[in-house]
Design an enzyme around this catalytic site. Structure first.
Site, PDB file in Angstrom:
ATOM      1  CD  GLU A 168      37.026  21.464  -8.720  1.00 16.16           C
ATOM      2  OE1 GLU A 168      38.267  21.559  -8.816  1.00 16.16           O
ATOM      3  OE2 GLU A 168      36.255  21.512  -9.708  1.00 16.16           O
ATOM      4  N   GLY A 208      43.521  24.022 -13.237  1.00 19.78           N
ATOM      5  CA  GLY A 208      43.952  24.294 -14.593  1.00 19.78           C
ATOM      6  C   GLY A 208      42.828  24.775 -15.493  1.00 19.78           C
ATOM      7  CB  ALA A 209      39.917  23.291 -16.729  1.00 20.45           C
ATOM      8  CB  SER A 210      36.986  25.245 -13.251  1.00 21.15           C
ATOM      9  OG  SER A 210      37.328  24.338 -12.220  1.00 21.15           O
ATOM     10  CB  THR A 211      38.728  29.814 -10.720  1.00 20.37           C
ATOM     11  OG1 THR A 211      39.094  30.368  -9.453  1.00 20.37           O
ATOM     12  CG2 THR A 211      37.770  30.764 -11.407  1.00 20.37           C
ATOM     13  CD  GLN A 212      36.111  25.428  -8.793  1.00 18.81           C
ATOM     14  OE1 GLN A 212      35.950  25.389 -10.016  1.00 18.81           O
ATOM     15  NE2 GLN A 212      37.237  25.038  -8.220  1.00 18.81           N
TER      16      GLN A 212
END
Length: 495
Positions: A168, A208-212
């Site tokens: 992602e 909403g659930a993760s960050t990269q």
């Protein structure tokens, strides 16, 4: 016996028509040269199945690829109605049915003859990653449902899968650098070329659930598990990328609420410092029970409604948010972000999008304001009474209460990545880059085109401009003399 004037005129015109016609034929057959006609346009469809919603993106590119990679443009962005596919746990078949509306819209833009050749892919991100950890069987049922619908459509369906966080982030890096012309660009001479000065842009993504976070560091990447390599447009790329599951906006604010519930005790109302003073809400048990990111020790037994009261205290809010991170694990380490995660020193400009952009856009902080101004703006917003906030933003009640917490969370996360007052101006908060939506889907399609066979331009024949002009003149002369001969034959009186 001598010919009459009528017969002489007719034969002269007929001879001129024959000579002119033969000249046209010679020009066509002898002077034509071989050329390559433009290749057909190809299409690709990517579904981005996020934790809160699904979007479809339609891309197109010429079949004669540049250095084994297609030059792609966005033809459609369509938001699927309903929540993310990970929400359809009670009826997985509806996850597939929800995709039909946007798919039909995309197919309407693609020539029908090319439907069977349109590569189509669905990638599920952090929402499905969490569901897969919690209930693998349900996650497989949902993927099977979307696979069934897309397999029955007239496209070339390549599959539905759960992307890793590394995929992602790295595909988002490709998207932005391609859209900004950092990988390939259109020259003034009408050709696609690689830029002479290569300055890649880093990316900051928050769902909403993760960050990269993804960027090309100055020095070699020491932890190979954080490195992704690509070959695009004839050049190799090595990108650092890391994904933090449960650090997306919704997941982080849910964990924050759970921590405050634990501090308040099982029976008392929850005093929330990130909600505006005067704000009060009663939340259902699903506010804690519905997230895999919330530890089981924070879940109320038996489940009950939660009464939450806002106190509008940004200092206490920031302290509660910082408790979600383990900054001490990186103490004394230069190449470390938080939670003990390896990260090389930051380099260059960064594009922050998705919930980074949406949060700061609401707070009117996307114009490269200094970090001090950003801090002051968010604190002043957090301290405003709820009745004034409601009056200032009519029609936005659904998410309005969360922007104080989200703003302070974004600040904390970016400082955890290593941004300071000096490097803060290097962040651009954007929704688009180069006129296309920012996300992992375009990067995925660019990488995917390396696996789609290129089509050679179709052979054809053409004349030079001078020969073509001469051919037209002689063709007109031929038609004129034939018409003249016919007129002589029909209209010249008999002698």
């Amino acid at each position: 016996m001598s010919l009459s004037w009528k017969e002489r005129a007719f034969l002269a015109l007929l001879g001129a028509a024959t000579a002119s016609g033969l000249t046209v034929l010679i020009l066509i057959l002898v002077e034509a040269s071989s050329v390559l006609l433009p290749a057909d346009t190809k299409f690709g469809i990517v579904f981005d199945a996020g934790s809160s919603h699904t979007s479809l993106f339609l891309y197109q590119w010429q079949a004669d690829k540049k250095n084994n990679s297609g030059v792609i443009s966005q033809a459609l962005a369509c938001r699927v109605e309903g929540p993310g596919i990970s929400s359809y746990t009670s009826d997985p078949t509806q996850a597939g049915e929800s995709l039909k509306g946007c798919l039909g819209e995309a197919l309407g833009l693609i020539p029908k003859a090319q439907h069977p050749d349109t590569a189509t892919f669905l990638g599920a991100t952090a929402g499905m990653r969490l569901l897969s950890q919690k209930n693998g069987s349900l996650a497989r049922d949902i993927l099977a449902a979307v696979t069934r619908v897309l397999s029955q459509s007239p496209v070339d369906f390549w599959g539905a899968e759960i992307l890793t966080g590394q995929d992602e982030g790295s595909f988002a890096w490709i998207t932005i650098n391609y859209a900004l012309g950092r990988l390939v660009k259109y020259s003034s001479s009408g050709e696609w070329i690689q830029p002479a000065e290569w300055a890649p842009v880093g990316v900051l993504d928050m769902g909403g659930a993760s960050t990269q976070i993804s960027f090309v560091p100055m020095a070699p990447i020491l932890d190979q598990s954080t490195q992704t390599t690509f070959r695009l447009y004839g050049r190799n790329y090595s990108v650092y990328t890391h994904s933090y599951l449960c650090y997306g906006r919704d997941a982080a604010l849910g964990r924050l609420l759970a921590a405050l519930v634990q501090q308040s005790g099982p029976q008392r109302p929850v005093h929330h410092p990130c909600y505006h003073s005067g704000y009060q809400v009663v939340l259902p048990p699903a506010a804690l029970h519905g997230s895999s990111c919330i530890p089981s020790s924070a879940v109320l037994e038996p489940p009950r409604n939660l009464t939450v009261l806002g106190t509008g205290n940004p200092a206490a809010c920031l302290a509660a948010i910082r408790a979600l991170f383990n900054f001490s694990s990186c103490a004394g380490q230069r190449e470390c972000a938080f939670n003990g995660v390896y990260q090389p020193p930051l380099r260059g400009r960064f594009y922050a999008f998705s919930d980074f952009y949406h949060t700061f856009s609401f707070l009117n902080l996307t114009s490269r304001q200094p970090l001090g101004t950003v801090n002051t703006t968010i604190w002043e917003f957090c301290q405003r009474p709820w009745r004034l906030v409601e009056a200032s933003y009519p029609g936005q009640e659904r998410w309005l209460c969360s922007f104080c917490a989200a703003g302070l969370y974004v600040l904390t996360l970016l400082q955890g990545y290593g941004f300071s007052a000096d490097t803060w101006p290097s962040i651009d908060f954007e929704e688009q880059a180069g006129g296309v939506d920012i996300g992992w889907t375009l990067g995925y399609m660019l990488n995917l085109t390396g696996m789609i066979p290129a089509e050679a331009p179709a052979p054809g024949r053409a004349q030079s401009y001078g020969v073509w002009t001469a051919g037209v003149v002689f063709l007109v002369l031929t038609i004129g003399t034939v018409l003249g001969a016919g007129a002589v034959q029909l209209l010249w009186p008999q002698e």
